[in-house]
Each structure stands twice: as C-alpha cells, then as structure tokens.
Scaffold this motif. Sequence first.
Motif, PDB file in Angstrom:
ATOM      1  N   ASP A  81      60.994  44.234  33.778  1.00 49.67           N
ATOM      2  CA  ASP A  81      59.943  43.152  33.748  1.00 49.67           C
ATOM      3  C   ASP A  81      59.815  42.960  32.371  1.00 49.67           C
ATOM      4  N   PRO A  82      59.328  41.696  32.045  1.00 48.78           N
ATOM      5  CA  PRO A  82      59.129  41.153  30.700  1.00 48.78           C
ATOM      6  C   PRO A  82      57.715  41.881  30.292  1.00 48.78           C
ATOM      7  N   ALA A  83      57.659  42.196  28.969  1.00 46.28           N
ATOM      8  CA  ALA A  83      56.005  42.656  28.440  1.00 46.28           C
ATOM      9  C   ALA A  83      55.399  41.260  28.406  1.00 46.28           C
ATOM     10  N   PRO A  84      54.124  41.129  28.335  1.00 45.87           N
ATOM     11  CA  PRO A  84      53.421  39.994  28.201  1.00 45.87           C
ATOM     12  C   PRO A  84      53.626  39.599  26.671  1.00 45.87           C
ATOM     13  N   LEU A  85      53.579  38.140  26.633  1.00 42.34           N
ATOM     14  CA  LEU A  85      53.627  37.646  25.357  1.00 42.34           C
ATOM     15  C   LEU A  85      52.692  38.126  24.302  1.00 42.34           C
ATOM     16  N   ALA A  86      52.872  38.101  23.112  1.00 41.34           N
ATOM     17  CA  ALA A  86      51.666  38.722  22.272  1.00 41.34           C
ATOM     18  C   ALA A  86      50.365  38.084  22.357  1.00 41.34           C
ATOM     19  N   TYR A  87      50.136  37.013  22.804  1.00 41.95           N
ATOM     20  CA  TYR A  87      48.536  36.548  22.924  1.00 41.95           C
ATOM     21  C   TYR A  87      48.108  37.157  24.197  1.00 41.95           C
ATOM     22  N   LEU A  88      48.805  37.958  25.137  1.00 47.74           N
ATOM     23  CA  LEU A  88      48.250  38.375  26.263  1.00 47.74           C
ATOM     24  C   LEU A  88      48.435  39.753  26.269  1.00 47.74           C
ATOM     25  N   SER A  89      48.725  40.442  25.187  1.00 52.49           N
ATOM     26  CA  SER A  89      49.050  41.751  25.120  1.00 52.49           C
ATOM     27  C   SER A  89      47.718  42.400  24.345  1.00 52.49           C
ATOM     28  N   ASP A  90      47.352  43.416  24.859  1.00 53.19           N
ATOM     29  CA  ASP A  90      46.099  44.182  24.086  1.00 53.19           C
ATOM     30  C   ASP A  90      45.939  45.629  24.739  1.00 53.19           C
ATOM     31  N   SER A  91      46.106  46.665  23.913  1.00 54.61           N
ATOM     32  CA  SER A  91      46.031  47.968  24.566  1.00 54.61           C
ATOM     33  C   SER A  91      44.831  48.416  25.162  1.00 54.61           C
ATOM     34  N   ASP A  92      43.814  47.884  24.713  1.00 53.19           N
ATOM     35  CA  ASP A  92      42.517  48.296  25.651  1.00 53.19           C
ATOM     36  C   ASP A  92      42.586  47.796  26.697  1.00 53.19           C
ATOM     37  N   ASP A  93      43.031  46.366  26.931  1.00 58.06           N
ATOM     38  CA  ASP A  93      43.146  45.567  28.294  1.00 58.06           C
ATOM     39  C   ASP A  93      44.024  46.360  29.087  1.00 58.06           C
ATOM     40  N   GLN A  94      45.019  47.007  28.612  1.00 55.20           N
ATOM     41  CA  GLN A  94      45.866  47.573  29.415  1.00 55.20           C
ATOM     42  C   GLN A  94      45.403  48.964  29.949  1.00 55.20           C
ATOM     43  N   THR A  95      44.681  49.484  29.207  1.00 55.73           N
ATOM     44  CA  THR A  95      44.102  50.873  29.571  1.00 55.73           C
ATOM     45  C   THR A  95      43.061  50.681  30.505  1.00 55.73           C
ATOM     46  N   HIS A  96      42.068  49.852  30.082  1.00 55.30           N
ATOM     47  CA  HIS A  96      40.818  49.749  31.082  1.00 55.30           C
ATOM     48  C   HIS A  96      40.670  48.309  31.922  1.00 55.30           C
ATOM     49  N   GLY A  97      41.633  47.540  31.821  1.00 52.73           N
ATOM     50  CA  GLY A  97      41.614  46.034  32.217  1.00 52.73           C
ATOM     51  C   GLY A  97      41.583  45.824  33.738  1.00 52.73           C
ATOM     52  N   ALA A  98      41.926  46.848  34.583  1.00 51.31           N
ATOM     53  CA  ALA A  98      42.015  46.562  36.125  1.00 51.31           C
ATOM     54  C   ALA A  98      40.708  47.194  36.422  1.00 51.31           C
ATOM     55  N   LEU A  99      40.389  46.896  37.973  1.00 50.51           N
ATOM     56  CA  LEU A  99      39.107  47.215  38.666  1.00 50.51           C
ATOM     57  C   LEU A  99      39.482  48.129  39.910  1.00 50.51           C
ATOM     58  N   GLY A 100      38.732  49.340  39.927  1.00 49.49           N
ATOM     59  CA  GLY A 100      38.966  50.236  40.920  1.00 49.49           C
ATOM     60  C   GLY A 100      38.126  49.840  42.200  1.00 49.49           C
ATOM     61  N   LEU A 101      38.424  48.466  42.913  1.00 51.44           N
ATOM     62  CA  LEU A 101      37.464  48.174  43.820  1.00 51.44           C
ATOM     63  C   LEU A 101      38.521  48.152  45.318  1.00 51.44           C
ATOM     64  N   ALA A 102      37.965  48.544  46.227  1.00 50.49           N
ATOM     65  CA  ALA A 102      38.479  48.476  47.598  1.00 50.49           C
ATOM     66  C   ALA A 102      37.982  47.182  48.382  1.00 50.49           C
ATOM     67  N   LEU A 103      38.996  46.331  48.721  1.00 52.32           N
ATOM     68  CA  LEU A 103      38.810  45.013  49.386  1.00 52.32           C
ATOM     69  C   LEU A 103      39.131  45.145  50.818  1.00 52.32           C
ATOM     70  N   GLU A 104      38.456  44.426  51.579  1.00 50.29           N
ATOM     71  CA  GLU A 104      38.309  44.351  53.038  1.00 50.29           C
ATOM     72  C   GLU A 104      38.429  43.134  53.577  1.00 50.29           C
ATOM     73  N   VAL A 105      38.940  42.532  54.739  1.00 50.90           N
ATOM     74  CA  VAL A 105      38.634  41.661  55.584  1.00 50.90           C
ATOM     75  C   VAL A 105      38.445  41.961  57.015  1.00 50.90           C
ATOM     76  N   GLU A 106      37.220  41.298  57.575  1.00 45.46           N
ATOM     77  CA  GLU A 106      36.945  41.439  58.952  1.00 45.46           C
ATOM     78  C   GLU A 106      37.092  40.129  59.575  1.00 45.46           C
ATOM     79  N   LEU A 107      37.326  40.171  60.853  1.00 43.13           N
ATOM     80  CA  LEU A 107      37.391  38.787  61.647  1.00 43.13           C
ATOM     81  C   LEU A 107      36.906  39.101  62.978  1.00 43.13           C
ATOM     82  N   SER A 108      35.885  38.029  63.419  1.00 43.82           N
ATOM     83  CA  SER A 108      35.310  38.280  64.461  1.00 43.82           C
ATOM     84  C   SER A 108      35.624  36.789  65.224  1.00 43.82           C
ATOM     85  N   SER A 109      35.895  36.698  66.506  1.00 38.77           N
ATOM     86  CA  SER A 109      35.982  35.280  67.266  1.00 38.77           C
ATOM     87  C   SER A 109      34.636  35.197  68.035  1.00 38.77           C
TER      88      SER A 109
END
Length: 433
Positions: free
Chosen positions: A289-317
């Motif tokens: 895959d291509p690397a992000p273009l320079a304006y979207l590339s930052d080492s801190d963002d790649q190291t810490h930029g994602a979120l450790g969240l668990a997402l859920e969906v529930e349905l009731s009729s």
Amino acid sequence: MSWWTTDETHDPRRTSWVESAQEHQDFPVQNLPFGLFSIEGMRPRAGVAIGDMVLDLPACANAGLLPAAVAPLCAGEVLNGLMALPATQRVALRRRLSELLSDPAHRAAVEPMLHAAVDCTLHLPARIGDYTDFYVGIHHANNIGRQFRPDNPLLPNYKYVPIGYHGRASSVRPSGEPLVRPRGQRKPPEADAPLFGPTVRLDYELELGVWIGLGNDLGTPIPIGQAAAHIAGFCLLNDWSARDFQAWEYQPLGPFLAKNFHSTISPWVVTPEALAPFRIAQPARPEGDPAPLAYLSDSDDQTHGALGLALEVELSSAAMRAGGHAPLRLSRGPASNMYWTVQQIVTHHASNGCNLQPGDLLGTGTISALGRDGYGSLMELSSGGREPITLPTGETRTFLEDGDEVTLRARGEADGAVPIGFGECRARVLPAQ
C-alpha cells in the motif's frame, strides 16, 4: 500535556464520593464527559456526567468553584465556547472537576449541584455549523465494494485520500429521538422507472463522531502535527442510510436524500484527555500500500493516533420488547479498523483552506471489523439483503423494520486503566409519514 499522555485524573486508584460512579460502565471519575442537559423548568445548560448523576457546571461556576477563565463559557445553552478552549485550559478544567468529585472535602459544596441523570433531558451538545462524513473504515469499504465490484472493491483513490462528503447538520439528533422512515426514489432491478415511497432497505451505520474545537481561518490549512489540538471530543454516530435510495441517486454526485434524513449521536462529548489511556498505534498498512502523502504523514500520529475502543451494535424489535427479550448484539469490534486516523481526516478536511469551526461534527464512516461478528451495518451482515438475520423471536431481518430500535455503544479498554464508555446512541424507527 501531550494528547496521548496521562496524569493524576486517570489514576485507576482515584475514586469519587459520588457512589454510583464506582465501576460505572460509562462514567467513572476517570471520564468526565461534557454535555447539555435540562430538567423541568430549566433551560439547557452545560453538565458533566459522573456515574448516574449530572453535575451542573453553571452552578459550579456561580459558586466560584471553576477556573476563572473557563467559568463564563459555562453559562451558554450550547457547548461551542467550551469546545473552543485551548487544550491547556480544557486540561485545567478536567483536573479541577476531578478534584471536586473525588476529594470528600468538596462534597458538601458540590453535592447540591448534582442531578439524577434519569431526571435530565439530554440535548445536542453544540450548535453544529457543518457536518462531514468520511469513509475511513477499511473493512466496511472492502465489504461494500465487493458487493458491486467483486474483483476491485476499492476505487484507486481510496488509499491516497480520506474520502468524505458533506452531510446535513440540521438533521443530526441526540440519542433517544426516534427517526421517521424516509420517503424517496428507488429503482428496483425489475422496474423500468423509479418508484417514490418509503425506503425498504433502511440501515444503520456504526461510526465515531469527532467534535471540532479550535477552528482555523479560511485559507489556512491545519498541519497534521497540530490536528489533535483542533479536536474537542468524540461521540458515537449512527448515520442512518436508505440503501435503495443511495443505489439510485449516488452517481455522479454521491449521497443525498439517502443520508440526510436523520443522524443520531450520543450526547456526551468524551474529551481527548479522557481517551489518553486508550491511545494506540495506527495499524500498519498492508505491504504494497502507498504511504500517506507528506501532508498526512506524522510519526506521533502513527504511534498514538488510533483509539483502543470496543464498538457494539444492539437491535431490539417491537416483538422482542413486548416479549421481554434483551436486545440482540449484532456486532462487536475495535475502533482501530480505520485506514486513516481522526487527525488525518481533520488535516485533510482543512488542507484546501476550508475553515473548520467549533462545534463542527465529522463522522469517520462505518467502522467494521475483518470478521462478520464485527460488521458495522446490515448491508454487510445480510450480504446486501441475501442472508437474513434471525432474531430471538424467530423474526428475520435483512434491513430495519418499523419499531426496530438500534443502540450503539463504545468502551475504552486498556491494561492498567479504568474502562470508560460513551453512553448510548439509540433511536427507534417510526413509520413513514
């Protein structure tokens, strides 16, 4: 304080004298999200969720309990002013609130300013100037693309540019407000001409919402290294979709009536500081895959930029609720399944000089996991309507029926940290009018 570092407010040993905050699934003292609430006879005002209670911020400000620079911003009927605070002042406010709600010495002064959450009505937290929805959930993009282009699910630009479109701010609504099944044009494959009427392929979309804090001047981009400073907080977002309308209208200009009829958000603004313990590295891109273009590339963002969240969906009729059945969990998966970080979408949004403003709302787009148990929409779970889902009552669903209620949830989880949640993002489908 960097946007991924922690301080005493995150200490897992810290507890609150608000009893319901202890091990609360969403709002322990380590969270402290902001929202807009009212009780009977009161105009909407700023509040903070703590356990099963809501702290009245204007009352705290009037009592001289808040930092002087912040107190005037608590008086309005929207949170745009608070959202625009520089991160340093927002951190100072968080530390003061944490102190007030954890130190028993403040209990006598603060306890009268608490309201039971069950007695509160929650409102949209901000006056939303603009709403933009992105498409950064890589597995969702692949799953949907395969239904139309089996051999080439992603278009060539996907891995170079965070794809987005401008949505409709006026139809964003807080959790709990029902949506009316929309009417519009659809063209069944067997029909010679389109039909007008209620959608028959109503779907939910599991997304994160990103609240803009500090804005930028028109013509002035936001560098990727500074993007985090422009984010005031996060919420859950259900960007409801009429798939049949969308298939007919989206070419050549993209989503329109298929998306602008209703979007549901969780009303609490979970701050970047609250999420500091749950910052993780952005997943590595697949080989080739291509690397992000320079304006979207930052080492801190790649190291810490994602979120450790668990997402859920529930349905009731309606039948499930009448029969006393618990909601059915349709999916659970991590929020890290995004090809671009939230900082990258903020930077890209402003890269042409577009001016973002406090209270603007960005959506990540549907976040799906790699496996079926983490899919973020019925379009994926039912394979485009070909594989029905069976509910506990024996009912089946390919898309949503009237009376169905969808609830999204998110939970931050990390070793050594107290888990926090976002509160619910819920709405029930009403018949078309």
